[in-house]
Design a protein around this motif. Structure first.
Motif, PDB file in Angstrom:
ATOM      1  N   GLU A   1       2.970 -36.469 -48.895  1.00  0.00           N
ATOM      2  CA  GLU A   1       4.381 -34.611 -49.586  1.00  0.00           C
ATOM      3  C   GLU A   1       3.406 -33.476 -49.038  1.00  0.00           C
ATOM      4  O   GLU A   1       4.479 -33.035 -48.837  1.00  0.00           O
ATOM      5  N   MET A   2       2.210 -33.689 -48.665  1.00  0.00           N
ATOM      6  CA  MET A   2       1.804 -31.810 -48.243  1.00  0.00           C
ATOM      7  C   MET A   2       1.091 -32.322 -46.596  1.00  0.00           C
ATOM      8  O   MET A   2       1.198 -31.234 -45.898  1.00  0.00           O
ATOM      9  N   GLY A   3       1.307 -33.600 -46.719  1.00  0.00           N
ATOM     10  CA  GLY A   3       0.299 -33.171 -44.893  1.00  0.00           C
ATOM     11  C   GLY A   3       1.233 -32.710 -43.547  1.00  0.00           C
ATOM     12  O   GLY A   3       0.802 -31.928 -42.420  1.00  0.00           O
ATOM     13  N   GLY A   4       2.604 -32.120 -44.118  1.00  0.00           N
ATOM     14  CA  GLY A   4       3.302 -32.234 -42.966  1.00  0.00           C
ATOM     15  C   GLY A   4       3.291 -30.636 -42.823  1.00  0.00           C
ATOM     16  O   GLY A   4       3.313 -30.065 -41.675  1.00  0.00           O
ATOM     17  N   ALA A   5       2.919 -29.545 -44.227  1.00  0.00           N
ATOM     18  CA  ALA A   5       2.568 -28.361 -44.077  1.00  0.00           C
ATOM     19  C   ALA A   5       1.028 -28.016 -44.216  1.00  0.00           C
ATOM     20  O   ALA A   5       0.577 -27.207 -43.202  1.00  0.00           O
ATOM     21  N   PHE A   6       0.840 -28.967 -44.381  1.00  0.00           N
ATOM     22  CA  PHE A   6      -1.071 -28.817 -44.106  1.00  0.00           C
ATOM     23  C   PHE A   6      -1.778 -29.505 -43.540  1.00  0.00           C
ATOM     24  O   PHE A   6      -2.422 -30.899 -43.933  1.00  0.00           O
ATOM     25  N   PRO A   7      -1.564 -30.271 -42.347  1.00  0.00           N
ATOM     26  CA  PRO A   7      -2.219 -31.182 -41.049  1.00  0.00           C
ATOM     27  C   PRO A   7      -3.499 -31.014 -41.596  1.00  0.00           C
ATOM     28  O   PRO A   7      -4.202 -32.803 -40.918  1.00  0.00           O
ATOM     29  N   GLU A   8      -4.514 -30.567 -42.030  1.00  0.00           N
ATOM     30  CA  GLU A   8      -6.003 -30.730 -41.915  1.00  0.00           C
ATOM     31  C   GLU A   8      -6.179 -32.255 -43.320  1.00  0.00           C
ATOM     32  O   GLU A   8      -7.218 -33.099 -43.177  1.00  0.00           O
ATOM     33  N   LEU A   9      -4.888 -32.219 -43.813  1.00  0.00           N
ATOM     34  CA  LEU A   9      -4.535 -33.299 -44.490  1.00  0.00           C
ATOM     35  C   LEU A   9      -4.563 -34.734 -43.932  1.00  0.00           C
ATOM     36  O   LEU A   9      -5.550 -35.312 -44.368  1.00  0.00           O
ATOM     37  N   VAL A  10      -4.017 -34.985 -42.832  1.00  0.00           N
ATOM     38  CA  VAL A  10      -3.583 -36.038 -42.095  1.00  0.00           C
ATOM     39  C   VAL A  10      -4.949 -36.371 -41.922  1.00  0.00           C
ATOM     40  O   VAL A  10      -5.109 -37.458 -41.621  1.00  0.00           O
ATOM     41  N   HIS A  11      -5.440 -35.425 -41.191  1.00  0.00           N
ATOM     42  CA  HIS A  11      -6.131 -35.561 -40.198  1.00  0.00           C
ATOM     43  C   HIS A  11      -7.979 -36.227 -40.417  1.00  0.00           C
ATOM     44  O   HIS A  11      -8.871 -36.757 -39.979  1.00  0.00           O
ATOM     45  N   GLN A  12      -8.162 -35.389 -41.907  1.00  0.00           N
ATOM     46  CA  GLN A  12      -9.122 -35.610 -43.060  1.00  0.00           C
ATOM     47  C   GLN A  12      -8.934 -36.927 -43.946  1.00  0.00           C
ATOM     48  O   GLN A  12      -9.948 -37.147 -44.658  1.00  0.00           O
TER      49      GLN A  12
END
Length: 872
Positions: free
Chosen positions: A344-355
């Motif tokens: 839901e939020m990884g698009g706006a905050f890519p650090e979530l995807v990466h980590q």
């Protein structure tokens, strides 16, 4: 509009108004001693407001991830219980730095809310500052006049200093603010009660959505307000509340910001969201808290027992507690919610995807640990309730020990107590908590005076990358007092001193005046982008030119260690995998520690490979390539490592040694050969998926090697200069094991012999068989004798009063049948031990004591006989 569209439209709107769109700063603040977390959108621009740095843009807009769970901005207890408070939230903001002011800010706010977001203008209210006689400030008539273009007078309300005067802290930039509130009640409710009467009164459906702050004053430490030379605008609008108003919901948790997460929680726990008020609150708490926890970990802050880490751990445990108590979740749940958050939020905050992997692992480990604590705490609560069965109240001190020592939340203690018909002395708990806070305040309390301007209007510059010594002037100073010392803080126009930041310690050194007065600089810290020099005294003459000289030898050692962290990072990624990323570091002159993401212990063989890799780098004597003021995208294009959780400005500094390329603001050696030698001291785990290497370089590494050599030489000498000390030590270990076995056999034989003797001499007194042993024995022999007897006797007490070397000793053993009748060896031996001026204890069937008065042994034995024979 979806929350994504609302966010995108905000940024697009202000981009069209000439604003630079900047990325969110990390939620965890690393280099500001006044803040643990970003709690407002303006935090990353503090040094622009304070005039410590020239703004890169006159107009800026962004969406900033914020956390409010500490200090005066603390919404934690409201979260989940109401519909609009959160720990982590997004703050949409636009700023003007000496450019536009109240007119444009109000015009654009109205345009965005009513034209772009299509909010019903009849539902909007504005508040303006009523003025303060105490501060000598009149009402904000300018803002009121601007609002009169859009709103009738009855929907423009005056607010007091608490609601409508914004301050950064006890001191610093501040000014009046104008809040925009929206009434989202039903038409029937609006007809019955005027919304104006509900503004700022805690009504969950008449809420503030946007705050327009007009920064035009500076609050001095003395409390005085002085006008700023330039006026600024600082606005903040909560995305979650805005979504509620636009999407026609009555709760933030019903918007698409949270609804998907709540559906996931419901599916995983098998409980409907609306099953009860308890499940509603629990799911809202968890849906909120998982965001705060995950973003903090992504920004480099792991849960721990200190400072920011403690806050995150507290949030995490609060969520686990709600899941455990109200959703029946006794297995880790939060870690299973991370994929939904990333989606839901990884698009706006890519650090979530990466980590994502790291976040899941850390949360799972924390959940498992706290679930064990919960079970332990519940057992302790059972013990406390049994202890207080007469009064049905648990004292505040015991509740505080549960909270402070075992990490058991007070609200959970109260819940368990209530379910069992007990209460907790909450006032007593609060007293204990206040005592702890007072101890903490006393240990850390700091009094800072106002800055005294010596050379007003001048700017400060760091020259320490190029110079170890510089001619400087003092711009300003202030006095600081703590519980343990008083000192001064100085700001220089040019400083060669590196200020503590990025994990690297600050420089020390000297300031020498023209008349040769020497002032020692004990540390250099960074505050609001200023290098601040700590000294124990002030120069006699503050005006004039000083020679600033850093401690060059110490700086060189620090620089060598800092460069070694880069080489270590390179080695780990090269040898163990590119999943490895730096998660923190601490660099001083003696050694450094380097934290990094990795999911298993590094073998001794791999550690040796890493050590060899770094030392080969050192021997190549690669020179430093340094690139300053490089556009950040160009730096990344060079292959420079950018770390998640770090805030990089638009222009960055790149440090390159061969193919080791990193963004870095620290000091570094000119060539790797200067490091001399790299030596790993230890490797350990500090959290799930995060390891730590401690290492040292140069003379410190050489000293470690020499100490190891001296140890080996000493062992060789003890072994008679044996050529193979490992074989010799192994032989000694084997021989020692053989001797130990033979000794144990002798002890057993001696104990068997003594057992036979005391059985022959047994006396029966009042129905108890007494077995006495006295003389000089080792404690091991007496203990073995006692345990052999235990398996053979009934209605028996073995009593030994003996000397073991110079020590007076007692041993008491009761047979199991006597123990079942209430005999307690531990209690009895403590009473007898008084005769030998000693103490002891043990279990109810077996206990020992030691003392220093051998003359009292007979009296002690007589006392034990008396205690053993009077009960039956």
């Amino acid at each position: 509009m979806t929350s994504k569209e609302i966010r995108d439209n905000f940024l697009k709107f202000f981009e069209n108004k000439g604003h630079a769109i900047v990325p969110s700063a990390p939620m965890v603040v690393k280099d500001d001693p006044t803040l643990m977390f970003t709690n407002a959108g303006m935090n990353q621009f503090k040094d622009w407001f304070l005039g410590n740095a020239e703004p890169l843009h006159k107009r800026v807009a962004d969406t900033q991830k914020c956390l409010r769970v500490s200090g005066k901005h603390n919404d934690l207890e409201e979260v989940g219980h109401d519909t609009y408070h959160h720990t982590m939230f997004e703050m949409l903001g636009n700023w003007s730095f000496g450019d536009y002011f109240k007119k444009e800010a109000i015009d654009w706010a109205w345009e965005l809310l009513t034209k772009v977001y299509k909010l019903d203008s009849s539902r909007l209210y504005a508040t303006v500052f009523e003025g303060s006689q105490e501060d000598g400030i009149s009402a904000d008539d300018q803002a009121r006049e601007e609002w009169q273009k859009y709103l009738p007078s009855e929907r423009i309300l005056f607010g007091n200093k608490k609601d409508n005067f914004w301050e950064m802290g006890d001191a610093g930039p501040c000014g009046p603010c104008s809040e925009i509130h929206v009434d989202i009640r039903d038409d029937k409710q609006r007809a019955e009660v005027d919304g104006a009467t509900l503004v700022n009164c805690g009504d969950p459906l008449v809420i503030e959505i946007w705050n327009l702050v007009f920064i035009q004053y500076n609050r001095k430490a003395s409390g005085e307000l002085v006008p700023l030379p330039q006026k600024h605008v600082d606005t903040g609008m909560g995305l979650e509340r805005l979504c509620m108003a636009i999407q026609g919901k009555k709760s933030n948790y019903d918007t698409d910001v949270f609804s998907g997460m709540i559906e996931t929680i419901s599916a995983l726990t098998g409980k409907p969201y609306m099953e009860s008020s308890a499940t509603e609150v629990a799911m809202r708490v968890i849906a909120d808290h998982i965001r705060a926890i995950s973003f903090s970990i992504a920004d480099g802050q792991l849960p721990s027992n200190v400072k920011a880490g403690y806050v995150i751990r507290r949030i995490l445990r609060r969520a686990v507690r709600y899941a455990y108590t109200f959703l029946g979740s006794s297995e880790p749940l939060l870690c299973r919610l991370v994929p939904t958050l990333v989606k839901e939020m990884g698009g706006a905050f890519p650090e979530l995807v990466h980590q994502q992997n790291l976040i899941e692992r850390v949360i799972r480990e924390e959940e498992e640990s706290f679930l064990r604590t919960l079970e332990k705490g519940i057992r302790l609560m059972d013990t406390l309730m049994e202890k207080n069965s007469a009064t049905k109240q648990i004292c505040g001190e015991d509740a505080f020990i549960l909270y402070d020592t075992f990490g058991f939340p007070i609200d959970l203690s109260e819940l368990i107590a209530k379910e069992n018909g007990y209460s907790i002395d909450h006032a007593g708990f609060e007293r204990e908590l206040e005592k702890q806070k007072e101890r903490s305040r006393n240990a850390t309390s700091t009094q800072e005076g106002d800055w005294i301007e010596v050379k007003p209007g001048s700017s400060a510059e760091f020259v320490g990358y190029d110079k170890d010594e510089e001619m400087v002037e003092i711009l300003r100073y202030r006095s600081v007092k703590t519980k343990t010392r008083s000192y001064y803080q100085l700001v220089l126009n040019k400083s060669p001193f590196y200020a503590e930041s990025g994990g690297q310690v600050g420089d020390t050194g000297r300031l020498i005046s023209a008349d040769s007065q020497e002032i020692i600089v004990t540390n250099t810290i960074k505050e609001n982008n200023l290098n601040i020099h700590l000294t124990d005294k002030l120069p006699t003459k503050l005006h004039g030119v000083f020679t600033a000289i850093i401690d060059k030898e110490r700086r060189d050692s620090i620089a060598n260690n800092h460069t070694a962290t880069h080489l270590l990072h390179k080695a780990l990624r090269e040898l163990l995998g590119t999943h490895i990323e730096q998660k923190g570091s601490s660099v001083n002159s003696e050694y450094f520690r380097f934290d990094f993401s990795h999911y298993e212990k590094i073998s001794d063989e791999d550690l040796r490979r890493v050590e060899n890799f770094v030392n080969r780098f050192i021997r190549k004597n690669l020179t430093r390539d340094e690139f300053r003021d490089l556009p950040v995208e160009q730096a990344k294009g060079m292959g420079a490592m950018a770390l998640f959780g770090e805030k990089y400005s638009e222009k960055v500094r790149v440090i390159k040694f061969g193919d080791s390329i990193e963004l870095c603001g620290g000091t570094h050696t000119s060539a790797t050969g200067n490091i001399g030698l790299f030596k790993i001291l230890s490797e350990s785990a500090i959290a799930a998926g995060v390891r730590r290497i401690e290492a040292t370089t140069g003379e410190s590494a050489q000293r470690i090697v020499q100490e190891s050599e001296d140890m080996v030489k000493g062992i060789k000498n003890l072994l008679g200069s044996s050529p193979n000390i490992i074989n010799s030590i192994q032989k000694l270990v084997t021989e020692n094991e053989d001797y130990r076995k033979k000794f144990e056999e002798l002890v057993r034989e001696r104990a068997q012999s003594l057992k036979d003797r005391v059985v022959e001499q047994m006396e029966s007194i009042n129905g108890v068989n007494i077995y006495i042993l006295s003389g000089e024995y080792s404690a091991d022999v007496v203990k073995n004798t006692a345990f052999i007897l235990r398996s053979e006797i009934r209605n028996g007490a073995f009593i030994a009063g003996f000397t073991d070397g110079d020590k007076a000793s007692l041993t008491l053993l009761y047979s199991d049948d006597l123990v079942s009748h209430g005999f307690n060896a531990s209690k009895d031996i403590r009473e007898a031990a008084k005769f030998i001026q000693g103490g002891g204890g043990g279990q109810n069937f077996f206990a020992t004591a030691g003392g220093k008065d051998n003359r009292g042994i007979k009296l002690a034995v007589d006392k034990l006989i008396e205690l053993a024979t009077k009960r039956l």
